[in-house]
Design an enzyme around this catalytic site. Sequence first.
Site, PDB file in Angstrom:
ATOM      1  N   ALA A  20       4.370  -1.521   3.299  1.00 16.81           N
ATOM      2  CA  ALA A  20       4.306  -0.325   4.246  1.00 16.81           C
ATOM      3  C   ALA A  20       4.333  -1.287   5.793  1.00 16.81           C
ATOM      4  O   ALA A  20       3.633  -2.091   6.111  1.00 16.81           O
ATOM      5  CB  ALA A  20       2.984   0.322   4.325  1.00 16.81           C
ATOM      6  N   MET A  79       1.546  -6.739   7.756  1.00 20.32           N
ATOM      7  CA  MET A  79       0.275  -7.829   7.787  1.00 20.32           C
ATOM      8  C   MET A  79       0.607  -8.358   6.467  1.00 20.32           C
ATOM      9  O   MET A  79      -0.416  -8.873   5.786  1.00 20.32           O
ATOM     10  CB  MET A  79      -1.060  -7.151   7.924  1.00 20.32           C
ATOM     11  CG  MET A  79      -1.132  -6.290   9.018  1.00 20.32           C
ATOM     12  SD  MET A  79      -2.865  -5.514   9.068  1.00 20.32           S
ATOM     13  CE  MET A  79      -2.496  -4.226  10.438  1.00 20.32           C
ATOM     14  N   SER A  80       1.727  -8.401   5.850  1.00 17.21           N
ATOM     15  CA  SER A  80       1.666  -9.097   4.660  1.00 17.21           C
ATOM     16  C   SER A  80       3.296  -9.626   4.409  1.00 17.21           C
ATOM     17  O   SER A  80       3.769 -10.159   5.329  1.00 17.21           O
ATOM     18  CB  SER A  80       1.737  -7.977   3.585  1.00 17.21           C
ATOM     19  OG  SER A  80       2.794  -7.062   3.491  1.00 17.21           O
ATOM     20  N   SER A  98       0.878  -1.211   0.013  1.00 20.29           N
ATOM     21  CA  SER A  98      -0.043  -0.147   0.232  1.00 20.29           C
ATOM     22  C   SER A  98       0.855   1.303   0.113  1.00 20.29           C
ATOM     23  O   SER A  98       0.650   2.419  -0.732  1.00 20.29           O
ATOM     24  CB  SER A  98      -1.042  -0.041   1.169  1.00 20.29           C
ATOM     25  OG  SER A  98      -0.437  -0.475   2.473  1.00 20.29           O
ATOM     26  N   HIS A 152      -4.830   4.200   8.826  1.00 19.83           N
ATOM     27  CA  HIS A 152      -4.469   3.838   7.699  1.00 19.83           C
ATOM     28  C   HIS A 152      -3.973   4.907   6.588  1.00 19.83           C
ATOM     29  O   HIS A 152      -3.137   4.938   5.812  1.00 19.83           O
ATOM     30  CB  HIS A 152      -5.517   2.847   7.131  1.00 19.83           C
ATOM     31  CG  HIS A 152      -5.129   2.247   5.774  1.00 19.83           C
ATOM     32  ND1 HIS A 152      -3.855   1.569   5.511  1.00 19.83           N
ATOM     33  CD2 HIS A 152      -5.544   2.101   4.321  1.00 19.83           C
ATOM     34  CE1 HIS A 152      -3.848   1.102   4.461  1.00 19.83           C
ATOM     35  NE2 HIS A 152      -4.938   1.292   3.467  1.00 19.83           N
ATOM     36  N   HIS A 169      -4.251  -9.344   1.087  1.00 14.51           N
ATOM     37  CA  HIS A 169      -3.838  -9.791   2.642  1.00 14.51           C
ATOM     38  C   HIS A 169      -4.659 -10.823   3.124  1.00 14.51           C
ATOM     39  O   HIS A 169      -5.977 -11.035   2.769  1.00 14.51           O
ATOM     40  CB  HIS A 169      -3.902  -8.450   3.319  1.00 14.51           C
ATOM     41  CG  HIS A 169      -3.156  -7.362   2.854  1.00 14.51           C
ATOM     42  ND1 HIS A 169      -3.617  -6.558   1.987  1.00 14.51           N
ATOM     43  CD2 HIS A 169      -2.001  -6.987   3.386  1.00 14.51           C
ATOM     44  CE1 HIS A 169      -2.476  -5.356   1.792  1.00 14.51           C
ATOM     45  NE2 HIS A 169      -1.600  -5.840   2.386  1.00 14.51           N
ATOM     46  N   TYR A 207      -6.029 -10.868   5.803  1.00 21.39           N
ATOM     47  CA  TYR A 207      -7.042 -10.300   6.713  1.00 21.39           C
ATOM     48  C   TYR A 207      -8.481 -10.063   5.748  1.00 21.39           C
ATOM     49  O   TYR A 207      -9.546 -10.035   6.421  1.00 21.39           O
ATOM     50  CB  TYR A 207      -6.723  -9.009   7.590  1.00 21.39           C
ATOM     51  CG  TYR A 207      -6.275  -8.003   6.704  1.00 21.39           C
ATOM     52  CD1 TYR A 207      -7.169  -7.071   6.057  1.00 21.39           C
ATOM     53  CD2 TYR A 207      -4.988  -7.818   6.628  1.00 21.39           C
ATOM     54  CE1 TYR A 207      -6.700  -6.184   5.291  1.00 21.39           C
ATOM     55  CE2 TYR A 207      -4.502  -6.663   5.888  1.00 21.39           C
ATOM     56  CZ  TYR A 207      -5.339  -5.763   5.140  1.00 21.39           C
ATOM     57  OH  TYR A 207      -4.909  -4.560   4.550  1.00 21.39           O
ATOM     58  N   GLU A 208      -8.045  -9.980   4.599  1.00 22.89           N
ATOM     59  CA  GLU A 208      -9.313  -9.823   3.633  1.00 22.89           C
ATOM     60  C   GLU A 208     -10.259 -11.240   3.625  1.00 22.89           C
ATOM     61  O   GLU A 208     -11.308 -11.047   2.970  1.00 22.89           O
ATOM     62  CB  GLU A 208      -8.848  -9.402   2.154  1.00 22.89           C
ATOM     63  CG  GLU A 208      -8.312  -7.801   2.145  1.00 22.89           C
ATOM     64  CD  GLU A 208      -7.665  -7.601   1.010  1.00 22.89           C
ATOM     65  OE1 GLU A 208      -8.301  -7.732  -0.080  1.00 22.89           O
ATOM     66  OE2 GLU A 208      -6.518  -7.147   1.033  1.00 22.89           O
ATOM     67  N   HIS A 253      -5.289   3.067  -7.118  1.00 25.40           N
ATOM     68  CA  HIS A 253      -5.231   2.203  -8.308  1.00 25.40           C
ATOM     69  C   HIS A 253      -4.839   0.958  -8.248  1.00 25.40           C
ATOM     70  O   HIS A 253      -4.037   0.294  -8.897  1.00 25.40           O
ATOM     71  CB  HIS A 253      -4.403   3.049  -9.439  1.00 25.40           C
ATOM     72  CG  HIS A 253      -3.031   3.723  -8.889  1.00 25.40           C
ATOM     73  ND1 HIS A 253      -2.885   4.093  -7.820  1.00 25.40           N
ATOM     74  CD2 HIS A 253      -1.936   3.889  -9.602  1.00 25.40           C
ATOM     75  CE1 HIS A 253      -1.708   4.623  -7.642  1.00 25.40           C
ATOM     76  NE2 HIS A 253      -1.050   4.454  -8.715  1.00 25.40           N
ATOM     77  N   ASN A 284       4.983   4.610   9.732  1.00 24.96           N
ATOM     78  CA  ASN A 284       4.384   5.097  11.137  1.00 24.96           C
ATOM     79  C   ASN A 284       5.538   4.240  12.206  1.00 24.96           C
ATOM     80  O   ASN A 284       6.035   3.465  11.836  1.00 24.96           O
ATOM     81  CB  ASN A 284       3.087   4.657  11.341  1.00 24.96           C
ATOM     82  CG  ASN A 284       2.703   3.294  10.989  1.00 24.96           C
ATOM     83  OD1 ASN A 284       2.564   2.832   9.753  1.00 24.96           O
ATOM     84  ND2 ASN A 284       2.750   2.498  12.035  1.00 24.96           N
TER      85      ASN A 284
HETATM   86 CL1  6GU Z   1       1.935  -0.676  13.214  1.00 20.92          CL
HETATM   87  N1  6GU Z   1       1.291  -2.732  12.464  1.00 20.92           N
HETATM   88  C1  6GU Z   1       0.657  -3.624  11.273  1.00 20.92           C
HETATM   89  N2  6GU Z   1       0.511  -4.860  11.722  1.00 20.92           N
HETATM   90  N3  6GU Z   1       0.698  -3.409  10.033  1.00 20.92           N
HETATM   91  C2  6GU Z   1       1.370  -2.104   9.679  1.00 20.92           C
HETATM   92  C3  6GU Z   1       1.793  -1.090  10.619  1.00 20.92           C
HETATM   93  C4  6GU Z   1       1.677  -1.575  11.888  1.00 20.92           C
HETATM   94  N4  6GU Z   1       2.213  -0.121   9.936  1.00 20.92           N
HETATM   95  C5  6GU Z   1       2.023  -0.357   8.693  1.00 20.92           C
HETATM   96  N5  6GU Z   1       1.255  -1.403   8.485  1.00 20.92           N
END
Ligand code: 6GU
Length: 264
Positions: free
Chosen positions: A115, A203-204, A31, A239, A85, A87-88, A63, A227
């Site tokens: 990300a 998560m990927s 992403s 997000h 992902h 989680y989807e 996109h 982040n």
């Molecule tokens: Cl802080 N955690 C997770 N699980 N996925 C992320 C994230 C954090 N920041 C971007 N993707």
Amino acid sequence: MNAFALAGAAAEELRARASVDSFDVAIVLGSGWVPAADALGGPAVDVLVTELPGFAPPAAEGHAGRVRVVEVSGRRALVFLGRTHLYEGHGVDAVVHPVRTALAAGVTTVVLTNAAGGLRPEHQQVGDPVLICDHVNLSGANPLTGARFLDLTEAYSGRLRTLAKEADPTLSEGVYAALRGPTYETPAEIRMLRTLGADLIGMSTVLETIEARRGGADILGISLVTNIAAGLSDEPLDHEEVLAAGRASAGRMGSLLARVLAKL
Ligand code: 6GU
């Protein structure tokens, strides 16, 4: 059709659309990285994943949901703009389908980007790319379920990490931990993950890495720190912040990818 036959069919369709026999490299853009796609240059042929066998419908996000066929630095690349992902809820086969498709299309190098939350604010800043040197798979899933043992000692190619550092000597390395999501972690979970030796959280990626290793491809993994994880800064996570960090870094990420591909 079984999952591998579907990937073969998707690869056949991509070959036909691009009028080429084979591809050199696949790049999966997470992403935070989709805005970097245009910085890779062109000319490009875009194919909607909805027109390819086996791809899950894209989650609404910019996109995403397209595969771009483009020549970058003389390498024929399949660029997946966005991914599915776990989680989807479409299952593991849907998550690794782009990698299976790329392998069926002849790819021997897979660049996986994502990300990630930074767990080491002492030496990570939002907007920094970090090379993944190893992972901790806490997703609860594995694409080799039903198959047998696979060595993952050097899942993320040392040779490719060296090439990437030649392209950008400021790159550092880190261990990427993957959770299933879709919730971000609690501050207590972040303390646990730091103790476990993780530097990046997301998560990927890990399931795609396992599948690409099964197929014998070399992997380069790069996280964009979008982040600082929960409890390590005063900011709550959302997000939009993750996507904004990607947009802000698009030019830098695109030229990093182009420079790395030139060295393959
Ligand atoms: Cl802080 N955690 C997770 N699980 N996925 C992320 C994230 C954090 N920041 C971007 N993707």
